[in-house]
Design an enzyme around this catalytic site. Structure first.
Site, PDB file in Angstrom:
ATOM      1  N   ASP A   7      29.323  35.194  34.765  1.00 38.18           N
ATOM      2  CA  ASP A   7      30.464  35.442  35.562  1.00 38.18           C
ATOM      3  C   ASP A   7      31.308  34.083  35.606  1.00 38.18           C
ATOM      4  OD1 ASP A   7      32.183  36.535  37.229  1.00 38.18           O
ATOM      5  OD2 ASP A   7      31.202  35.745  39.109  1.00 38.18           O
ATOM      6  N   ASP A   9      33.832  32.808  37.935  1.00 34.99           N
ATOM      7  CA  ASP A   9      34.597  32.266  39.213  1.00 34.99           C
ATOM      8  C   ASP A   9      33.259  32.408  40.352  1.00 34.99           C
ATOM      9  OD1 ASP A   9      37.440  31.871  38.724  1.00 34.99           O
ATOM     10  OD2 ASP A   9      37.389  34.171  38.202  1.00 34.99           O
ATOM     11  N   HIS A  18      43.073  30.451  49.067  1.00 35.87           N
ATOM     12  CA  HIS A  18      44.603  30.395  48.970  1.00 35.87           C
ATOM     13  C   HIS A  18      45.154  30.802  50.424  1.00 35.87           C
ATOM     14  CE1 HIS A  18      44.379  30.434  44.534  1.00 35.87           C
ATOM     15  NE2 HIS A  18      43.319  31.024  44.654  1.00 35.87           N
ATOM     16  N   CYS A 111      40.157  50.650  33.523  1.00 35.22           N
ATOM     17  CA  CYS A 111      39.504  50.236  31.994  1.00 35.22           C
ATOM     18  C   CYS A 111      37.837  50.572  32.152  1.00 35.22           C
ATOM     19  CB  CYS A 111      39.939  48.760  31.701  1.00 35.22           C
ATOM     20  SG  CYS A 111      39.293  47.834  32.912  1.00 35.22           S
ATOM     21  N   CYS A 113      36.029  48.068  31.112  1.00 32.43           N
ATOM     22  CA  CYS A 113      35.560  46.651  30.939  1.00 32.43           C
ATOM     23  C   CYS A 113      35.481  46.068  32.554  1.00 32.43           C
ATOM     24  CB  CYS A 113      36.560  45.833  29.898  1.00 32.43           C
ATOM     25  SG  CYS A 113      38.104  45.975  29.855  1.00 32.43           S
ATOM     26  N   ARG A 114      36.317  46.311  33.365  1.00 34.01           N
ATOM     27  CA  ARG A 114      36.263  45.616  34.751  1.00 34.01           C
ATOM     28  C   ARG A 114      34.879  45.854  35.326  1.00 34.01           C
ATOM     29  NH1 ARG A 114      39.189  43.350  38.610  1.00 34.01           N
ATOM     30  NH2 ARG A 114      38.829  44.108  40.793  1.00 34.01           N
TER      31      ARG A 114
HETATM   32 MG   LIG Z   1      32.563  35.756  40.636  1.00 37.71          MG
HETATM   33 ZN   LIG Z   2      39.619  45.814  31.805  1.00 37.29          ZN
END
Ligand SMILES: [Mg+2]
Ligand SMILES: [Zn+2]
Length: 211
Positions: A7, A9, A18, A111, A113-114
């Site tokens: 992964d 982040d 933020h 999707c 892919c997420r």
């Molecule tokens: Mg992460």
């Molecule tokens: Zn995706």
């Protein structure tokens, strides 16, 4: 084992608070993109075990209007140059840019892919010509563990969260093989497992309570 799927982040680069939006999320500006300590060395350590290393990352920030596609490329260059400078090698980078509530219409979709879907992992494994059962999936989120588990990978959880997270990581499709405080420690655990050096590996529960 043949490969490690990372992964991004929270594993490679630091998460950002933020303040304006009140969320902890991916970096949205170049100044916010900072590699976590010892990440380039950890990638090199994994390479030295004969493992290919690729990144599989949900990046819905473009879809949500937080950043432009060029900035994602800039982050990529920053990341790769620092890893390369330490002698590490990344063999591929795969992003899911979609989000079901995206502002950008062409990225607004459900999707496959997420993460926790496994499309990105399948794509990476196919390109590397390895089986997903020969891969470690390393991430700092439940979707990483779920995707890795569904895909048949061995999962490693990166985190310093308090023990409350354990109630979630104990469920069968989330429970990681290892927990580590950063990618360097994860690489050491993988080295121990792959080289068969007898070493006590902390059980994947409540090991973070001291953190
Ligand atoms: Mg992460
Ligand atoms: Zn995706």
């Amino acid at each position: 084992m043949k490969a490690v799927l990372l992964d991004r982040d929270g594993v490679i680069n630091a998460l950002v608070h933020h303040q304006d939006a009140g969320v902890v999320d991916a970096p949205f500006t170049r100044a916010q993109f900072k590699l976590l300590p010892r990440v380039p060395q950890a990638v090199r350590a994994l390479n030295e075990l004969g493992l290919r290393v690729v990144i599989v990352s949900n990046q819905p920030g473009i879809a949500k209007g937080h950043l432009k596609a060029e900035l994602l490329k800039t982050f990529e260059r920053l990341m790769l140059s620092q890893i390369r400078a330490a002698g590490g090698r990344i063999d591929g980078i795969y992003y899911c840019l979609h989000h079901p509530d995206a502002k950008v219409r062409k990225l607004r979709q459900r999707c496959s892919c997420r993460k926790p879907e496994i499309g990105l992992l399948e794509q990476a494994a196919a390109d590397l010509r390895v089986s997903l059962s020969e891969c470690y999936m390393i991430g700092d989120g439940i979707p990483d563990l779920l995707a890795g588990s569904r895909a048949g990978c061995r999962t490693v959880f990166i985190g310093r969260w308090k023990c409350e997270i354990c109630q979630f990581t104990e469920s069968p499709h989330v429970r990681p093989a290892f927990m580590a405080k950063d990618l360097w420690e994860a690489a050491q655990l993988i080295r121990s497992e792959m080289t068969g050096i007898a070493r006590t590996i902390p059980p994947p529960s409540c090991v973070l309570a001291e953190a």
